[in-house]
Motif scaffolding. Structure first.
Motif, short mmCIF file in Angstrom:
data_model
loop_
_atom_site.label_atom_id
_atom_site.label_comp_id
_atom_site.label_asym_id
_atom_site.label_seq_id
_atom_site.Cartn_x
_atom_site.Cartn_y
_atom_site.Cartn_z
N GLU A 195 85.55 87.97 -73.07
CA GLU A 195 87.03 88.62 -72.39
C GLU A 195 86.46 89.32 -71.31
OE1 GLU A 195 88.54 90.86 -75.57
OE2 GLU A 195 90.15 89.15 -76.17
N LYS A 196 85.41 89.97 -71.05
CA LYS A 196 85.15 90.93 -69.97
C LYS A 196 83.57 91.01 -69.90
CE LYS A 196 85.72 95.30 -69.87
NZ LYS A 196 86.38 96.77 -69.69
N VAL A 197 82.83 91.20 -69.00
CA VAL A 197 81.57 91.42 -68.81
C VAL A 197 81.05 92.64 -67.95
CG1 VAL A 197 79.27 90.52 -68.11
CG2 VAL A 197 81.05 89.01 -68.99
N GLU A 198 80.29 93.67 -68.40
CA GLU A 198 79.78 94.71 -67.45
C GLU A 198 78.36 94.82 -67.44
OE1 GLU A 198 81.58 98.33 -68.98
OE2 GLU A 198 83.49 97.74 -68.52
N ASN A 199 77.81 95.20 -66.28
CA ASN A 199 76.46 95.28 -66.24
C ASN A 199 76.06 96.82 -66.16
OD1 ASN A 199 75.28 92.64 -66.19
ND2 ASN A 199 76.48 92.45 -64.22
N ASP A 200 75.26 97.30 -67.03
CA ASP A 200 75.04 98.75 -66.97
C ASP A 200 73.89 99.00 -65.90
OD1 ASP A 200 74.06 101.20 -67.52
OD2 ASP A 200 74.75 101.30 -69.54
N PRO A 201 74.34 99.80 -64.87
CA PRO A 201 73.06 100.08 -63.83
C PRO A 201 72.19 100.87 -64.39
CG PRO A 201 75.35 101.43 -63.40
CD PRO A 201 75.54 100.55 -64.64
N ASP A 253 71.43 96.83 -69.27
CA ASP A 253 71.75 96.07 -70.35
C ASP A 253 72.99 95.23 -69.78
OD1 ASP A 253 69.81 96.94 -72.23
OD2 ASP A 253 71.14 98.53 -72.80
N VAL A 254 73.22 94.15 -70.53
CA VAL A 254 74.35 93.27 -70.12
C VAL A 254 75.40 93.62 -71.44
CG1 VAL A 254 75.47 90.90 -69.73
CG2 VAL A 254 73.26 91.60 -68.83
N TRP A 255 76.68 94.05 -71.22
CA TRP A 255 77.69 94.30 -72.31
C TRP A 255 78.79 93.28 -72.06
CZ3 TRP A 255 76.54 97.21 -76.24
CH2 TRP A 255 75.79 98.34 -75.76
N VAL A 256 78.91 92.44 -73.13
CA VAL A 256 79.92 91.54 -73.39
C VAL A 256 80.80 91.91 -74.06
CG1 VAL A 256 80.24 89.16 -73.50
CG2 VAL A 256 78.08 89.80 -72.61
N PHE A 257 82.17 92.08 -73.75
CA PHE A 257 83.27 92.48 -74.42
C PHE A 257 83.72 90.87 -75.03
CE2 PHE A 257 82.75 95.89 -71.92
CZ PHE A 257 83.00 97.01 -72.32
N VAL A 258 84.00 91.02 -76.61
CA VAL A 258 84.34 89.49 -76.91
C VAL A 258 85.54 89.75 -78.13
CG1 VAL A 258 82.01 88.54 -76.65
CG2 VAL A 258 82.58 89.52 -78.72
N ALA A 259 86.13 88.73 -78.05
CA ALA A 259 87.34 88.59 -79.46
C ALA A 259 86.36 87.52 -80.53
CB ALA A 259 88.55 87.88 -78.98
N VAL A 260 86.07 88.22 -81.44
CA VAL A 260 85.60 87.37 -82.47
C VAL A 260 86.27 86.59 -83.34
CG1 VAL A 260 84.03 87.99 -84.60
CG2 VAL A 260 84.09 89.57 -82.54
N ILE A 305 71.74 91.68 -79.27
CA ILE A 305 70.96 93.07 -79.57
C ILE A 305 71.47 93.93 -80.43
CG2 ILE A 305 69.35 94.68 -78.41
CD1 ILE A 305 69.07 92.70 -76.05
N TYR A 306 72.94 94.36 -79.86
CA TYR A 306 73.58 95.54 -80.56
C TYR A 306 75.16 94.78 -80.51
CZ TYR A 306 69.68 98.59 -78.86
OH TYR A 306 68.51 99.15 -78.42
N ILE A 307 75.88 95.43 -81.53
CA ILE A 307 77.17 95.23 -81.55
C ILE A 307 77.90 96.67 -81.73
CG2 ILE A 307 79.28 94.14 -82.58
CD1 ILE A 307 77.35 92.29 -83.88
N ILE A 308 78.75 96.77 -80.76
CA ILE A 308 79.52 98.34 -80.83
C ILE A 308 81.00 98.03 -81.12
CG2 ILE A 308 80.05 100.15 -79.44
CD1 ILE A 308 77.34 99.88 -79.52
N ASN A 309 81.49 98.59 -82.30
CA ASN A 309 82.87 98.61 -82.67
C ASN A 309 83.99 99.37 -81.50
OD1 ASN A 309 82.84 100.90 -83.66
ND2 ASN A 309 82.95 100.52 -85.63
N VAL A 319 79.18 93.54 -77.13
CA VAL A 319 77.86 93.27 -77.65
C VAL A 319 77.05 93.30 -76.37
CG1 VAL A 319 78.75 91.57 -79.69
CG2 VAL A 319 78.25 90.94 -77.21
N CYS A 320 75.58 94.08 -76.67
CA CYS A 320 74.59 94.11 -75.85
C CYS A 320 73.82 92.94 -75.96
CB CYS A 320 73.69 95.25 -76.03
SG CYS A 320 72.38 95.50 -74.82
N CYS A 321 73.67 91.85 -75.00
CA CYS A 321 73.03 90.42 -75.04
C CYS A 321 71.90 90.62 -74.17
CB CYS A 321 74.03 89.33 -74.68
SG CYS A 321 75.48 89.31 -75.59
#
Length: 151
Positions: free
Chosen positions: A66-72, A76-83, A108-112, A129-131
């Motif tokens: 749904e959305k992607v954010e790169n943590d400067p 890390d690459v954070w990917v917001f997903v609909a499971v 790598i990680y999943i954040i609720n 999710v951190c991928c």
């Protein structure tokens, strides 16, 4: 969709390797077996696969980006997903999209939704999710192939 886009861009000239690849992609979509159907204008003998109505599934649709954010700070690459199907830490998944090169990434990680780390996410949830790095963008699909394993 990729085939239609390629035909439009390349005036109908597509190399045989690409055609074979895209035909193989059709077999990875959940289906009940393909037939000639009405392609010749009339009902062919093999128009239906009446002998077996079971679905053929070599891949599972796991999540929609749904959305992607790169943590400067952490890179890390954070990917917001609909499971759509259970998603778990350590899992390697294919990332496919209509206008990008497919690739494999690892979770790598999943954040609720509450901001807590969780080992797995269930269908119907929206998580972050951190991928491993990749060319992520909205509307890509995370897909689990039968050949990919969780580590």
């Amino acid at each position: 969709r990729r085939m239609i886009d390629l035909l439009a861009r390349k005036n109908g000239e597509i190399d045989p390797e690409t055609i074979t690849f895209l035909k193989n992609e059709l077999t990875r979509v959940s289906h009940r077996g393909y037939t000639g159907g009405f392609i010749a204008g009339k009902l062919a003998e093999d128009a239906q696969n009446a002998s077996d109505s079971a679905y053929i599934r070599s891949s599972q649709y796991v999540a929609l980006v749904e959305k992607v954010e790169n943590d400067p700070y952490s890179h890390d690459v954070w990917v917001f997903v609909a499971v759509k199907d259970q998603l778990q830490v350590g899992e390697s998944l294919e990332v496919i999209g209509s206008d990008s090169q497919d690739f494999i990434t690892k979770i790598i990680y999943i954040i609720n939704e509450s901001g807590a780390r969780i080992p797995l996410a269930h269908p119907g949830k929206q998580v972050k999710v951190c991928c491993q790095p990749g060319n992520f963008h909205p509307f890509q699909i995370f897909r689990r192939a039968s050949s990919l394993q969780t580590t």
